[in-house]
Scaffold this motif. Sequence first.
Motif, short mmCIF file in Angstrom:
data_model
loop_
_atom_site.label_atom_id
_atom_site.label_comp_id
_atom_site.label_asym_id
_atom_site.label_seq_id
_atom_site.Cartn_x
_atom_site.Cartn_y
_atom_site.Cartn_z
N PHE A 79 25.52 21.50 -48.99
CA PHE A 79 26.16 22.63 -48.31
C PHE A 79 27.18 23.29 -49.22
CE2 PHE A 79 29.44 24.47 -45.62
CZ PHE A 79 28.69 25.29 -44.79
N ASP A 80 27.99 22.48 -49.88
CA ASP A 80 29.01 23.00 -50.79
C ASP A 80 28.36 23.78 -51.94
OD1 ASP A 80 31.85 23.12 -51.63
OD2 ASP A 80 31.08 21.98 -53.35
N VAL A 103 32.48 44.16 -51.09
CA VAL A 103 31.84 43.11 -50.31
C VAL A 103 32.77 41.90 -50.33
CG1 VAL A 103 29.87 41.55 -50.15
CG2 VAL A 103 29.53 43.90 -50.91
N GLU A 104 33.15 41.43 -49.14
CA GLU A 104 34.12 40.35 -49.05
C GLU A 104 33.62 39.24 -48.12
OE1 GLU A 104 37.41 38.38 -50.11
OE2 GLU A 104 37.02 40.42 -50.79
N PRO A 105 33.23 38.09 -48.68
CA PRO A 105 32.85 36.97 -47.81
C PRO A 105 34.10 36.28 -47.25
CG PRO A 105 32.67 36.31 -50.09
CD PRO A 105 33.07 37.76 -50.09
N GLU A 106 33.94 35.68 -46.08
CA GLU A 106 35.01 34.89 -45.50
C GLU A 106 34.63 33.42 -45.56
OE1 GLU A 106 35.83 36.43 -41.60
OE2 GLU A 106 36.40 38.40 -42.37
N ALA A 107 35.58 32.55 -45.36
CA ALA A 107 35.35 31.11 -45.47
C ALA A 107 34.45 30.62 -44.32
CB ALA A 107 36.67 30.36 -45.44
N PRO A 108 33.56 29.68 -44.64
CA PRO A 108 32.71 29.11 -43.58
C PRO A 108 33.49 28.10 -42.74
CG PRO A 108 32.24 28.04 -45.66
CD PRO A 108 33.24 29.14 -45.95
N ARG A 109 33.02 27.90 -41.52
CA ARG A 109 33.53 26.83 -40.66
C ARG A 109 32.36 25.91 -40.35
NH1 ARG A 109 36.67 30.97 -37.04
NH2 ARG A 109 38.53 31.19 -38.28
N PRO A 110 32.13 24.92 -41.22
CA PRO A 110 30.94 24.09 -41.06
C PRO A 110 31.00 23.15 -39.86
CG PRO A 110 32.25 23.36 -42.93
CD PRO A 110 32.92 24.58 -42.39
N VAL A 111 29.80 22.86 -39.34
CA VAL A 111 29.64 21.87 -38.28
C VAL A 111 28.46 20.98 -38.64
CG1 VAL A 111 30.60 23.31 -36.44
CG2 VAL A 111 28.17 23.39 -36.89
N ASP A 112 28.54 19.72 -38.22
CA ASP A 112 27.42 18.79 -38.39
C ASP A 112 26.66 18.75 -37.08
OD1 ASP A 112 27.88 17.89 -41.07
OD2 ASP A 112 29.62 16.81 -40.33
N LEU A 113 25.34 18.91 -37.17
CA LEU A 113 24.50 18.92 -35.98
C LEU A 113 23.50 17.77 -36.06
CD1 LEU A 113 23.76 22.76 -36.04
CD2 LEU A 113 25.42 21.58 -34.60
N PRO A 114 23.60 16.81 -35.15
CA PRO A 114 22.65 15.69 -35.19
C PRO A 114 21.25 16.14 -34.78
CG PRO A 114 24.08 15.51 -33.27
CD PRO A 114 24.57 16.69 -34.06
N VAL A 115 20.24 15.55 -35.40
CA VAL A 115 18.84 15.82 -35.09
C VAL A 115 18.19 14.47 -34.81
CG1 VAL A 115 16.66 16.74 -35.94
CG2 VAL A 115 18.81 17.85 -36.57
N VAL A 125 28.41 29.67 -40.10
CA VAL A 125 28.24 31.12 -40.18
C VAL A 125 29.29 31.61 -41.17
CG1 VAL A 125 28.43 33.30 -38.95
CG2 VAL A 125 27.33 31.34 -37.85
N ILE A 126 28.84 32.37 -42.16
CA ILE A 126 29.75 32.96 -43.14
C ILE A 126 29.77 34.46 -42.91
CG2 ILE A 126 30.24 33.35 -45.59
CD1 ILE A 126 28.72 30.75 -46.19
N PRO A 127 30.87 35.01 -42.38
CA PRO A 127 30.96 36.46 -42.25
C PRO A 127 31.06 37.10 -43.63
CG PRO A 127 32.55 35.36 -40.83
CD PRO A 127 32.00 34.33 -41.77
N VAL A 128 30.36 38.21 -43.81
CA VAL A 128 30.43 38.99 -45.05
C VAL A 128 30.77 40.41 -44.64
CG1 VAL A 128 29.19 39.83 -47.06
CG2 VAL A 128 28.74 37.53 -46.21
N VAL A 129 31.95 40.88 -45.05
CA VAL A 129 32.42 42.21 -44.66
C VAL A 129 32.02 43.22 -45.74
CG1 VAL A 129 34.40 43.60 -43.98
CG2 VAL A 129 34.35 41.16 -43.43
N LEU A 130 31.27 44.24 -45.30
CA LEU A 130 30.83 45.32 -46.18
C LEU A 130 31.69 46.54 -45.88
CD1 LEU A 130 27.04 44.91 -45.39
CD2 LEU A 130 28.21 44.06 -47.42
N HIS A 131 32.47 46.99 -46.85
CA HIS A 131 33.32 48.16 -46.68
C HIS A 131 32.59 49.37 -47.27
CE1 HIS A 131 36.90 45.84 -45.54
NE2 HIS A 131 36.42 44.93 -46.37
N TYR A 132 32.37 50.38 -46.42
CA TYR A 132 31.68 51.59 -46.90
C TYR A 132 32.11 52.79 -46.06
CZ TYR A 132 28.49 50.38 -43.05
OH TYR A 132 27.95 50.04 -41.84
N THR A 133 31.80 53.98 -46.56
CA THR A 133 32.18 55.23 -45.91
C THR A 133 30.95 56.09 -45.72
OG1 THR A 133 34.36 55.13 -46.97
CG2 THR A 133 33.64 57.29 -46.16
#
Length: 139
Positions: A79-80, A103-115, A125-133
Motif C-alpha cells: 500500500f505504501d 494538481v494536489e493530492p491529499e493524504a490517504p486514510r487507510p483501512v484494513d478490510l478482512p476478507v 480513498v485519496i482525494p486529488v484536487v484539480l484546480h482549473y478555470t
Amino acid sequence: MPTLRETLLTSLHARLSALPASVLRGEVLPERVPAGGVVILRDGDPGEPEVTLSPLRYHYAHRAELEVVVQDRERDAAFDTLCAGIGTALAADRTLGGLCDWVEPEAPRPVDLPVEGAASLKAAVIPVVLHYTLADPLA
C-alpha cells in the motif's frame, strides 16, 4: 469535442496508468485484486466555483477521488509503495501538460478490510484536487 473537465480526467487517468497497479476509471472493484493493487479513478465533484467578472471566469477546485486497494501478505508495504508511486506520478507534472493550474493530492486514510478465506485488503480513498478555470461552467 470533449470538455476541459473530461480532458483533465482522461489525462489524470493516463498519467496514473503508468503505475504497476491496475488503473481503472469509474469501474467497480474487480473480484480479484491483482498483485500490484488496483487504483480506481472516480470523477468526483467540481464543487461550487469561485467566479470573477470582466472577463467572466469560473475557478474550480475539482475533487476527483482515487480508490486504492491492495491485497497482499505484505499489504502495508504494498500500500505504501503504491501511494508513493501515485505521489511521484502526480509530482512529475502538476499541471497535466498545462491543462490545469495545479494538481494536489491529499493524504490517504487507510483501512484494513478482512476478507473471509483470503488475505485482508488495505484500502483508502485519496482525494486529488484539480484546480482549473473555465469561461463557461459547461465547457
